[in-house]
Design a protein around this motif. Structure first.
Motif, PDB file in Angstrom:
ATOM      1  N   PRO A   1       0.802  -1.227   0.000  1.00  0.00           N
ATOM      2  CA  PRO A   1       0.000   0.000   0.000  1.00  0.00           C
ATOM      3  C   PRO A   1       0.835   1.278   0.000  1.00  0.00           C
ATOM      4  CG  PRO A   1      -0.675  -1.450   1.798  1.00  0.00           C
ATOM      5  CD  PRO A   1       0.548  -2.042   1.174  1.00  0.00           C
ATOM      6  N   GLY A   2       2.090   1.204   0.421  1.00  0.00           N
ATOM      7  CA  GLY A   2       2.983   2.355   0.369  1.00  0.00           C
ATOM      8  C   GLY A   2       2.763   3.357   1.490  1.00  0.00           C
ATOM      9  N   LEU A   3       3.551   4.425   1.452  1.00  0.00           N
ATOM     10  CA  LEU A   3       3.511   5.443   2.501  1.00  0.00           C
ATOM     11  C   LEU A   3       2.219   6.254   2.489  1.00  0.00           C
ATOM     12  CD1 LEU A   3       7.177   6.791   2.311  1.00  0.00           C
ATOM     13  CD2 LEU A   3       6.194   5.227   4.006  1.00  0.00           C
ATOM     14  N   GLU A   4       1.663   6.473   1.314  1.00  0.00           N
ATOM     15  CA  GLU A   4       0.416   7.238   1.221  1.00  0.00           C
ATOM     16  C   GLU A   4      -0.734   6.282   0.905  1.00  0.00           C
ATOM     17  OE1 GLU A   4       0.594  10.931  -0.932  1.00  0.00           O
ATOM     18  OE2 GLU A   4       1.826  11.743   0.679  1.00  0.00           O
ATOM     19  N   ARG A   5      -0.801   5.240   1.699  1.00  0.00           N
ATOM     20  CA  ARG A   5      -1.727   4.145   1.469  1.00  0.00           C
ATOM     21  C   ARG A   5      -3.185   4.569   1.401  1.00  0.00           C
ATOM     22  NH1 ARG A   5      -0.628  -0.216   5.172  1.00  0.00           N
ATOM     23  NH2 ARG A   5       1.484   0.376   4.703  1.00  0.00           N
ATOM     24  N   ARG A   6      -3.880   3.924   0.506  1.00  0.00           N
ATOM     25  CA  ARG A   6      -5.333   4.090   0.404  1.00  0.00           C
ATOM     26  C   ARG A   6      -5.972   3.143   1.414  1.00  0.00           C
ATOM     27  NH1 ARG A   6      -9.184   2.694  -4.800  1.00  0.00           N
ATOM     28  NH2 ARG A   6     -11.123   3.090  -3.695  1.00  0.00           N
ATOM     29  N   PHE A   7      -7.068   3.591   1.990  1.00  0.00           N
ATOM     30  CA  PHE A   7      -7.811   2.768   2.937  1.00  0.00           C
ATOM     31  C   PHE A   7      -9.055   2.232   2.253  1.00  0.00           C
ATOM     32  CE2 PHE A   7      -5.384   5.860   5.383  1.00  0.00           C
ATOM     33  CZ  PHE A   7      -4.675   5.022   6.227  1.00  0.00           C
ATOM     34  N   PHE A   8      -9.330   0.948   2.429  1.00  0.00           N
ATOM     35  CA  PHE A   8     -10.432   0.290   1.754  1.00  0.00           C
ATOM     36  C   PHE A   8     -11.608   0.009   2.676  1.00  0.00           C
ATOM     37  CE2 PHE A   8      -6.797  -0.389  -0.899  1.00  0.00           C
ATOM     38  CZ  PHE A   8      -7.307  -0.256  -2.179  1.00  0.00           C
ATOM     39  N   LYS A   9     -11.405   0.134   3.980  1.00  0.00           N
ATOM     40  CA  LYS A   9     -12.495  -0.038   4.948  1.00  0.00           C
ATOM     41  C   LYS A   9     -12.167   0.775   6.199  1.00  0.00           C
ATOM     42  CE  LYS A   9     -10.467  -4.514   5.942  1.00  0.00           C
ATOM     43  NZ  LYS A   9     -10.587  -5.925   5.808  1.00  0.00           N
ATOM     44  N   PRO A  10     -13.192   1.226   6.917  1.00  0.00           N
ATOM     45  CA  PRO A  10     -12.932   2.121   8.054  1.00  0.00           C
ATOM     46  C   PRO A  10     -12.035   1.509   9.123  1.00  0.00           C
ATOM     47  CG  PRO A  10     -15.288   1.604   7.890  1.00  0.00           C
ATOM     48  CD  PRO A  10     -14.620   1.001   6.717  1.00  0.00           C
ATOM     49  N   GLU A  11     -12.095   0.197   9.317  1.00  0.00           N
ATOM     50  CA  GLU A  11     -11.276  -0.449  10.351  1.00  0.00           C
ATOM     51  C   GLU A  11      -9.784  -0.219  10.113  1.00  0.00           C
ATOM     52  OE1 GLU A  11     -13.456  -2.741   8.339  1.00  0.00           O
ATOM     53  OE2 GLU A  11     -14.992  -1.826   9.594  1.00  0.00           O
ATOM     54  N   GLN A  12      -9.390  -0.081   8.868  1.00  0.00           N
ATOM     55  CA  GLN A  12      -7.975   0.129   8.554  1.00  0.00           C
ATOM     56  C   GLN A  12      -7.468   1.472   9.062  1.00  0.00           C
ATOM     57  OE1 GLN A  12      -8.277  -0.458   4.288  1.00  0.00           O
ATOM     58  NE2 GLN A  12      -7.285  -2.453   4.452  1.00  0.00           N
ATOM     59  N   LEU A  13      -8.349   2.412   9.284  1.00  0.00           N
ATOM     60  CA  LEU A  13      -7.956   3.748   9.736  1.00  0.00           C
ATOM     61  C   LEU A  13      -7.555   3.785  11.212  1.00  0.00           C
ATOM     62  CD1 LEU A  13     -10.798   5.686   7.938  1.00  0.00           C
ATOM     63  CD2 LEU A  13      -8.365   6.007   7.501  1.00  0.00           C
ATOM     64  N   GLN A  14      -8.002   2.830  12.001  1.00  0.00           N
ATOM     65  CA  GLN A  14      -7.779   2.855  13.453  1.00  0.00           C
ATOM     66  C   GLN A  14      -6.323   3.087  13.842  1.00  0.00           C
ATOM     67  OE1 GLN A  14      -9.783   3.102  15.930  1.00  0.00           O
ATOM     68  NE2 GLN A  14     -11.733   2.571  14.991  1.00  0.00           N
ATOM     69  N   GLY A  15      -5.396   2.484  13.149  1.00  0.00           N
ATOM     70  CA  GLY A  15      -3.985   2.623  13.495  1.00  0.00           C
ATOM     71  C   GLY A  15      -3.353   3.933  13.046  1.00  0.00           C
ATOM     72  N   TYR A  16      -4.152   4.828  12.470  1.00  0.00           N
ATOM     73  CA  TYR A  16      -3.612   6.063  11.896  1.00  0.00           C
ATOM     74  C   TYR A  16      -4.223   7.318  12.514  1.00  0.00           C
ATOM     75  CZ  TYR A  16      -1.550   2.782   8.728  1.00  0.00           C
ATOM     76  OH  TYR A  16      -0.827   1.726   8.221  1.00  0.00           O
ATOM     77  N   LEU A  17      -4.836   7.184  13.694  1.00  0.00           N
ATOM     78  CA  LEU A  17      -5.390   8.349  14.392  1.00  0.00           C
ATOM     79  C   LEU A  17      -4.267   9.350  14.651  1.00  0.00           C
ATOM     80  CD1 LEU A  17      -7.744   6.554  16.929  1.00  0.00           C
ATOM     81  CD2 LEU A  17      -8.410   7.764  14.841  1.00  0.00           C
ATOM     82  N   GLY A  18      -4.565  10.629  14.446  1.00  0.00           N
ATOM     83  CA  GLY A  18      -3.567  11.677  14.638  1.00  0.00           C
ATOM     84  C   GLY A  18      -2.759  11.976  13.388  1.00  0.00           C
ATOM     85  N   ARG A  19      -2.905  11.158  12.363  1.00  0.00           N
ATOM     86  CA  ARG A  19      -2.174  11.363  11.110  1.00  0.00           C
ATOM     87  C   ARG A  19      -3.046  12.133  10.116  1.00  0.00           C
ATOM     88  NH1 ARG A  19       1.647   7.154  10.101  1.00  0.00           N
ATOM     89  NH2 ARG A  19       2.226   8.425   8.303  1.00  0.00           N
ATOM     90  N   THR A  20      -2.432  12.734   9.121  1.00  0.00           N
ATOM     91  CA  THR A  20      -3.156  13.491   8.104  1.00  0.00           C
ATOM     92  C   THR A  20      -3.645  12.550   7.007  1.00  0.00           C
ATOM     93  OG1 THR A  20      -1.812  15.439   8.548  1.00  0.00           O
ATOM     94  CG2 THR A  20      -3.019  15.404   6.459  1.00  0.00           C
TER      95      THR A  20
END
Length: 139
Positions: free
Chosen positions: A68-87
């Motif tokens: 997915p790389g550094l600017e990874r695309r998210f395919f489901k909301p659960e994937q976002l959990q580990g990225y709180l606080g990030r842009t």
């Protein structure tokens, strides 16, 4: 996807893009320490022949397997959990307050609800409003 999981990898996401006579199937894989080029090649070699005989795929296609790389695309909301606080940047299906793009700090994910803080103001989005959302990597 058994091929990906059998190699100890995670299926991060899948894109199917019809492009004229040949479609593009893009598969994103991930691992705890990041997917390597060799792992991507291995998945491609194992998955390619299986996809070629799959009758659900109409016509010819090109297969890409990548991290997915550094600017990874998210395919489901659960994937976002580990990225709180990030842009993150979200592209919307329909305009919200005249804009189809929101960019801000990911402040909360609660089920299908995603909240960004843009210029100090929270923006609550339902996952169904989001066409694409990806991480903005700070260098």
């Amino acid at each position: 996807m058994p091929v990906v999981h059998g190699l100890g990898l995670e299926l991060w996401g899948l894109e199917y893009l019809p492009l004229g006579r040949k479609a593009l199937i893009r598969i994103y894989i991930d691992a705890e320490s990041g997917a390597t080029i060799d792992q991507c090649a291995m998945v491609s070699r194992q998955l390619g022949p299986a996809l070629e005989i799959d009758e659900r795929l109409p016509g010819a296609f090109n297969l890409e397997v990548s991290s997915p790389g550094l600017e990874r695309r998210f395919f489901k909301p659960e994937q976002l959990q580990g990225y709180l606080g990030r842009t993150v940047q979200a592209q919307l299906h329909e305009p919200l307050e005249g804009r189809k793009t929101c960019r801000g700090e990911l402040s909360a994910v609660d089920g299908p609800m995603v909240t960004l803080v843009e210029n100090g103001a929270p923006i609550a989005l339902d996952w169904d409003q989001i066409k694409k959302i990806h991480l903005i990597h700070a260098f």
